[in-house]
Scaffold this active site. Sequence first.
Site, PDB file in Angstrom:
ATOM      1  N   HIS A   1      -3.716   6.773   3.241  1.00 30.67           N
ATOM      2  CA  HIS A   1      -4.082   5.519   2.570  1.00 30.67           C
ATOM      3  C   HIS A   1      -5.422   5.065   3.138  1.00 30.67           C
ATOM      4  O   HIS A   1      -5.632   5.069   4.347  1.00 30.67           O
ATOM      5  CB  HIS A   1      -2.997   4.477   2.823  1.00 30.67           C
ATOM      6  CG  HIS A   1      -3.427   3.093   2.476  1.00 30.67           C
ATOM      7  ND1 HIS A   1      -4.025   2.786   1.277  1.00 30.67           N
ATOM      8  CD2 HIS A   1      -3.385   1.928   3.183  1.00 30.67           C
ATOM      9  CE1 HIS A   1      -4.309   1.498   1.255  1.00 30.67           C
ATOM     10  NE2 HIS A   1      -3.931   0.958   2.403  1.00 30.67           N
TER      11      HIS A   1
ATOM     12  N   ASN B   1     -10.283  -0.732   0.380  1.00 31.39           N
ATOM     13  CA  ASN B   1      -8.824  -0.589   0.396  1.00 31.39           C
ATOM     14  C   ASN B   1      -8.292  -0.986  -0.979  1.00 31.39           C
ATOM     15  O   ASN B   1      -8.386  -2.149  -1.371  1.00 31.39           O
ATOM     16  CB  ASN B   1      -8.254  -1.496   1.492  1.00 31.39           C
ATOM     17  CG  ASN B   1      -6.746  -1.415   1.605  1.00 31.39           C
ATOM     18  OD1 ASN B   1      -6.060  -0.916   0.711  1.00 31.39           O
ATOM     19  ND2 ASN B   1      -6.224  -1.913   2.715  1.00 31.39           N
TER      20      ASN B   1
ATOM     21  N   CYS C   1       0.822  -1.221   0.000  1.00 34.65           N
ATOM     22  CA  CYS C   1       0.000   0.000   0.000  1.00 34.65           C
ATOM     23  C   CYS C   1       0.853   1.268   0.000  1.00 34.65           C
ATOM     24  O   CYS C   1       0.365   2.354  -0.306  1.00 34.65           O
ATOM     25  CB  CYS C   1      -0.913   0.015   1.218  1.00 34.65           C
ATOM     26  SG  CYS C   1      -1.869  -1.486   1.356  1.00 34.65           S
TER      27      CYS C   1
HETATM   28  N1  ACO Z   1     -18.220  -9.842   9.146  1.00 37.25           N
HETATM   29  C1  ACO Z   1     -18.642 -10.189  10.382  1.00 37.25           C
HETATM   30  N2  ACO Z   1     -17.801 -10.555  11.354  1.00 37.25           N
HETATM   31  C2  ACO Z   1     -16.478 -10.554  11.078  1.00 37.25           C
HETATM   32  C3  ACO Z   1     -15.988 -10.217   9.807  1.00 37.25           C
HETATM   33  C4  ACO Z   1     -16.920  -9.855   8.821  1.00 37.25           C
HETATM   34  N3  ACO Z   1     -16.562  -9.489   7.580  1.00 37.25           N
HETATM   35  N4  ACO Z   1     -14.638 -10.306   9.832  1.00 37.25           N
HETATM   36  C5  ACO Z   1     -14.305 -10.702  11.072  1.00 37.25           C
HETATM   37  N5  ACO Z   1     -15.415 -10.856  11.826  1.00 37.25           N
HETATM   38  C6  ACO Z   1     -15.522 -11.261  13.219  1.00 37.25           C
HETATM   39  C7  ACO Z   1     -14.316 -12.023  13.712  1.00 37.25           C
HETATM   40  O1  ACO Z   1     -14.414 -13.388  13.360  1.00 37.25           O
HETATM   41  C8  ACO Z   1     -14.411 -11.810  15.197  1.00 37.25           C
HETATM   42  O2  ACO Z   1     -15.380 -12.680  15.712  1.00 37.25           O
HETATM   43  P1  ACO Z   1     -15.170 -13.350  17.164  1.00 37.25           P
HETATM   44  O3  ACO Z   1     -15.132 -12.204  18.131  1.00 37.25           O
HETATM   45  O4  ACO Z   1     -16.365 -14.229  17.304  1.00 37.25           O
HETATM   46  O5  ACO Z   1     -13.869 -14.092  17.099  1.00 37.25           O
HETATM   47  C9  ACO Z   1     -14.990 -10.392  15.327  1.00 37.25           C
HETATM   48  O6  ACO Z   1     -15.566 -10.095  14.040  1.00 37.25           O
HETATM   49  C10 ACO Z   1     -13.958  -9.337  15.663  1.00 37.25           C
HETATM   50  O7  ACO Z   1     -12.833  -9.547  14.812  1.00 37.25           O
HETATM   51  P2  ACO Z   1     -11.594  -8.601  14.885  1.00 37.25           P
HETATM   52  O8  ACO Z   1     -10.618  -9.031  13.838  1.00 37.25           O
HETATM   53  O9  ACO Z   1     -11.118  -8.461  16.286  1.00 37.25           O
HETATM   54  O10 ACO Z   1     -12.279  -7.209  14.429  1.00 37.25           O
HETATM   55  P3  ACO Z   1     -11.660  -5.798  14.338  1.00 37.25           P
HETATM   56  O11 ACO Z   1     -12.499  -4.849  15.071  1.00 37.25           O
HETATM   57  O12 ACO Z   1     -10.181  -5.796  14.615  1.00 37.25           O
HETATM   58  O13 ACO Z   1     -11.841  -5.485  12.794  1.00 37.25           O
HETATM   59  C11 ACO Z   1     -10.569  -5.439  10.793  1.00 37.25           C
HETATM   60  C12 ACO Z   1     -11.241  -6.313  11.840  1.00 37.25           C
HETATM   61  C13 ACO Z   1     -11.606  -4.615  10.100  1.00 37.25           C
HETATM   62  C14 ACO Z   1      -9.872  -6.361   9.781  1.00 37.25           C
HETATM   63  C15 ACO Z   1      -9.540  -4.538  11.500  1.00 37.25           C
HETATM   64  O14 ACO Z   1      -8.724  -5.276  12.347  1.00 37.25           O
HETATM   65  C16 ACO Z   1      -8.678  -3.806  10.491  1.00 37.25           C
HETATM   66  O15 ACO Z   1      -9.152  -2.990   9.746  1.00 37.25           O
HETATM   67  N6  ACO Z   1      -7.380  -4.074  10.547  1.00 37.25           N
HETATM   68  C17 ACO Z   1      -6.479  -3.440   9.634  1.00 37.25           C
HETATM   69  C18 ACO Z   1      -6.651  -4.077   8.314  1.00 37.25           C
HETATM   70  C19 ACO Z   1      -5.972  -3.297   7.294  1.00 37.25           C
HETATM   71  O16 ACO Z   1      -6.071  -2.100   7.249  1.00 37.25           O
HETATM   72  N7  ACO Z   1      -5.283  -4.015   6.457  1.00 37.25           N
HETATM   73  C20 ACO Z   1      -4.621  -3.483   5.408  1.00 37.25           C
HETATM   74  C21 ACO Z   1      -3.610  -2.461   5.837  1.00 37.25           C
HETATM   75  S1  ACO Z   1      -2.240  -2.528   4.918  1.00 37.25           S
HETATM   76  C22 ACO Z   1      -2.847  -2.587   3.456  1.00 37.25           C
HETATM   77  O17 ACO Z   1      -3.631  -1.749   3.088  1.00 37.25           O
HETATM   78  C23 ACO Z   1      -2.460  -3.736   2.593  1.00 37.25           C
END
Ligand code: ACO
Length: 332
Positions: free
Chosen positions: A259, A289, A115
């Site tokens: 980003h 993203n 990214c």
């Molecule tokens: N729909 C419903 N539930 C979901 C989904 C979904 N799409 N995805 C995950 N969950 C669930 C998980 O299984 C988990 O369930 P559990 O509590 O029963 O185990 C719950 O939601 C919480 O999951 P977390 O991963 O803790 O959720 P979080 O609030 O951290 O959000 C997310 C997840 C959106 C991926 C967040 O961590 C994030 O944005 N991280 C950064 C990701 C990112 O930006 N990546 C790219 C950056 S670098 C680049 O751009 C390449």
Amino acid sequence: MKGPIVRMSGVGMWVPERVLTNSELEKMVDTSDEWITTRTGIKERRIADEKTTAADMGARAGLAALDDAGMAPEDVDALIVATATPDRLLPATACDVQAMMGAKNAVAFDVWGACTGWLYGINIAQGLIGTGQARNALIIGTEKLSSIVDWKDRSTVVLFGDAAGATVVVPAATDGRGVVATYMKSDGSLGDLLFRPPARGLNPSIPIDVVALGEGGNTIKMAGPEVFKSAVRSMCEAAEIALKDAGLTAGDVDLLIPHQANIRIIEATAKYAGIPMDRVWVNIDRYGNTSSASIPVSIYEARACGRIQAGSVLLLVAFGSGFTWASAVVRW
Ligand code: ACO
């Protein structure tokens, strides 16, 4: 303080027509519009068809940027493509883009910074132009992320989209307008938190039928919460260092263009940097993203709707797999 070496003289973008909404994703994986919206800020994303590759999209965005700069493909000296979704592993996607565009007088190569790749490309272009090795550069960020996500994995499939953005950079004049500060960093020790295994597994010498690629094959694997924390920390650091280097403060910034990874990462970065959300560019709701394409696409749209004008001070900040992170301050 020394003046800028380069300025941006043209911007272009290209996105596929196909819109994939959260409600459509609800029918594909166990998720909900409410979860995706509140956790990420994404409402929809664009998805390229089977025939359209990252090089196709990049060439279209590149031609649009050249048109905006009043340049022809043959005028390009350096063609830099940032992508995490190359059409093929050899040759560089930049070489395919070069052939598609007819940029026959350019040196063409890829930057593999996920990214952050497009911002790395701006830095490299600045070096090439500053040392007299190129008179101009076309820097393209292009991604067909739909081709590398596991369409059964709800935790990643909802996040990514396809897009391409491009900018032309040329030597700056003496009016103070251009790229006034840049910063780049990486930390390879955190590479396992966001990666994509190669098609033949982690040891390519082992026959493919005994290679364990893990769930989802060679698609993106991500430790979401860990990536989230590092992204906020690194983008804040990058914002602070570039602003300091430019001799500016948060109050001088007309538009923060981060980003577009997650609305909560964007809000946390803006809060730490001391920039209110009405001076922050957000289009993650419409594209998700799009990795290296997200900042050039944002610049294109922000300028098109009048949020960027001559003299506007922009703070660009990115973070990605690697981990990689970078920033730039631009006086437009
Ligand atoms: N729909 C419903 N539930 C979901 C989904 C979904 N799409 N995805 C995950 N969950 C669930 C998980 O299984 C988990 O369930 P559990 O509590 O029963 O185990 C719950 O939601 C919480 O999951 P977390 O991963 O803790 O959720 P979080 O609030 O951290 O959000 C997310 C997840 C959106 C991926 C967040 O961590 C994030 O944005 N991280 C950064 C990701 C990112 O930006 N990546 C790219 C950056 S670098 C680049 O751009 C390449």
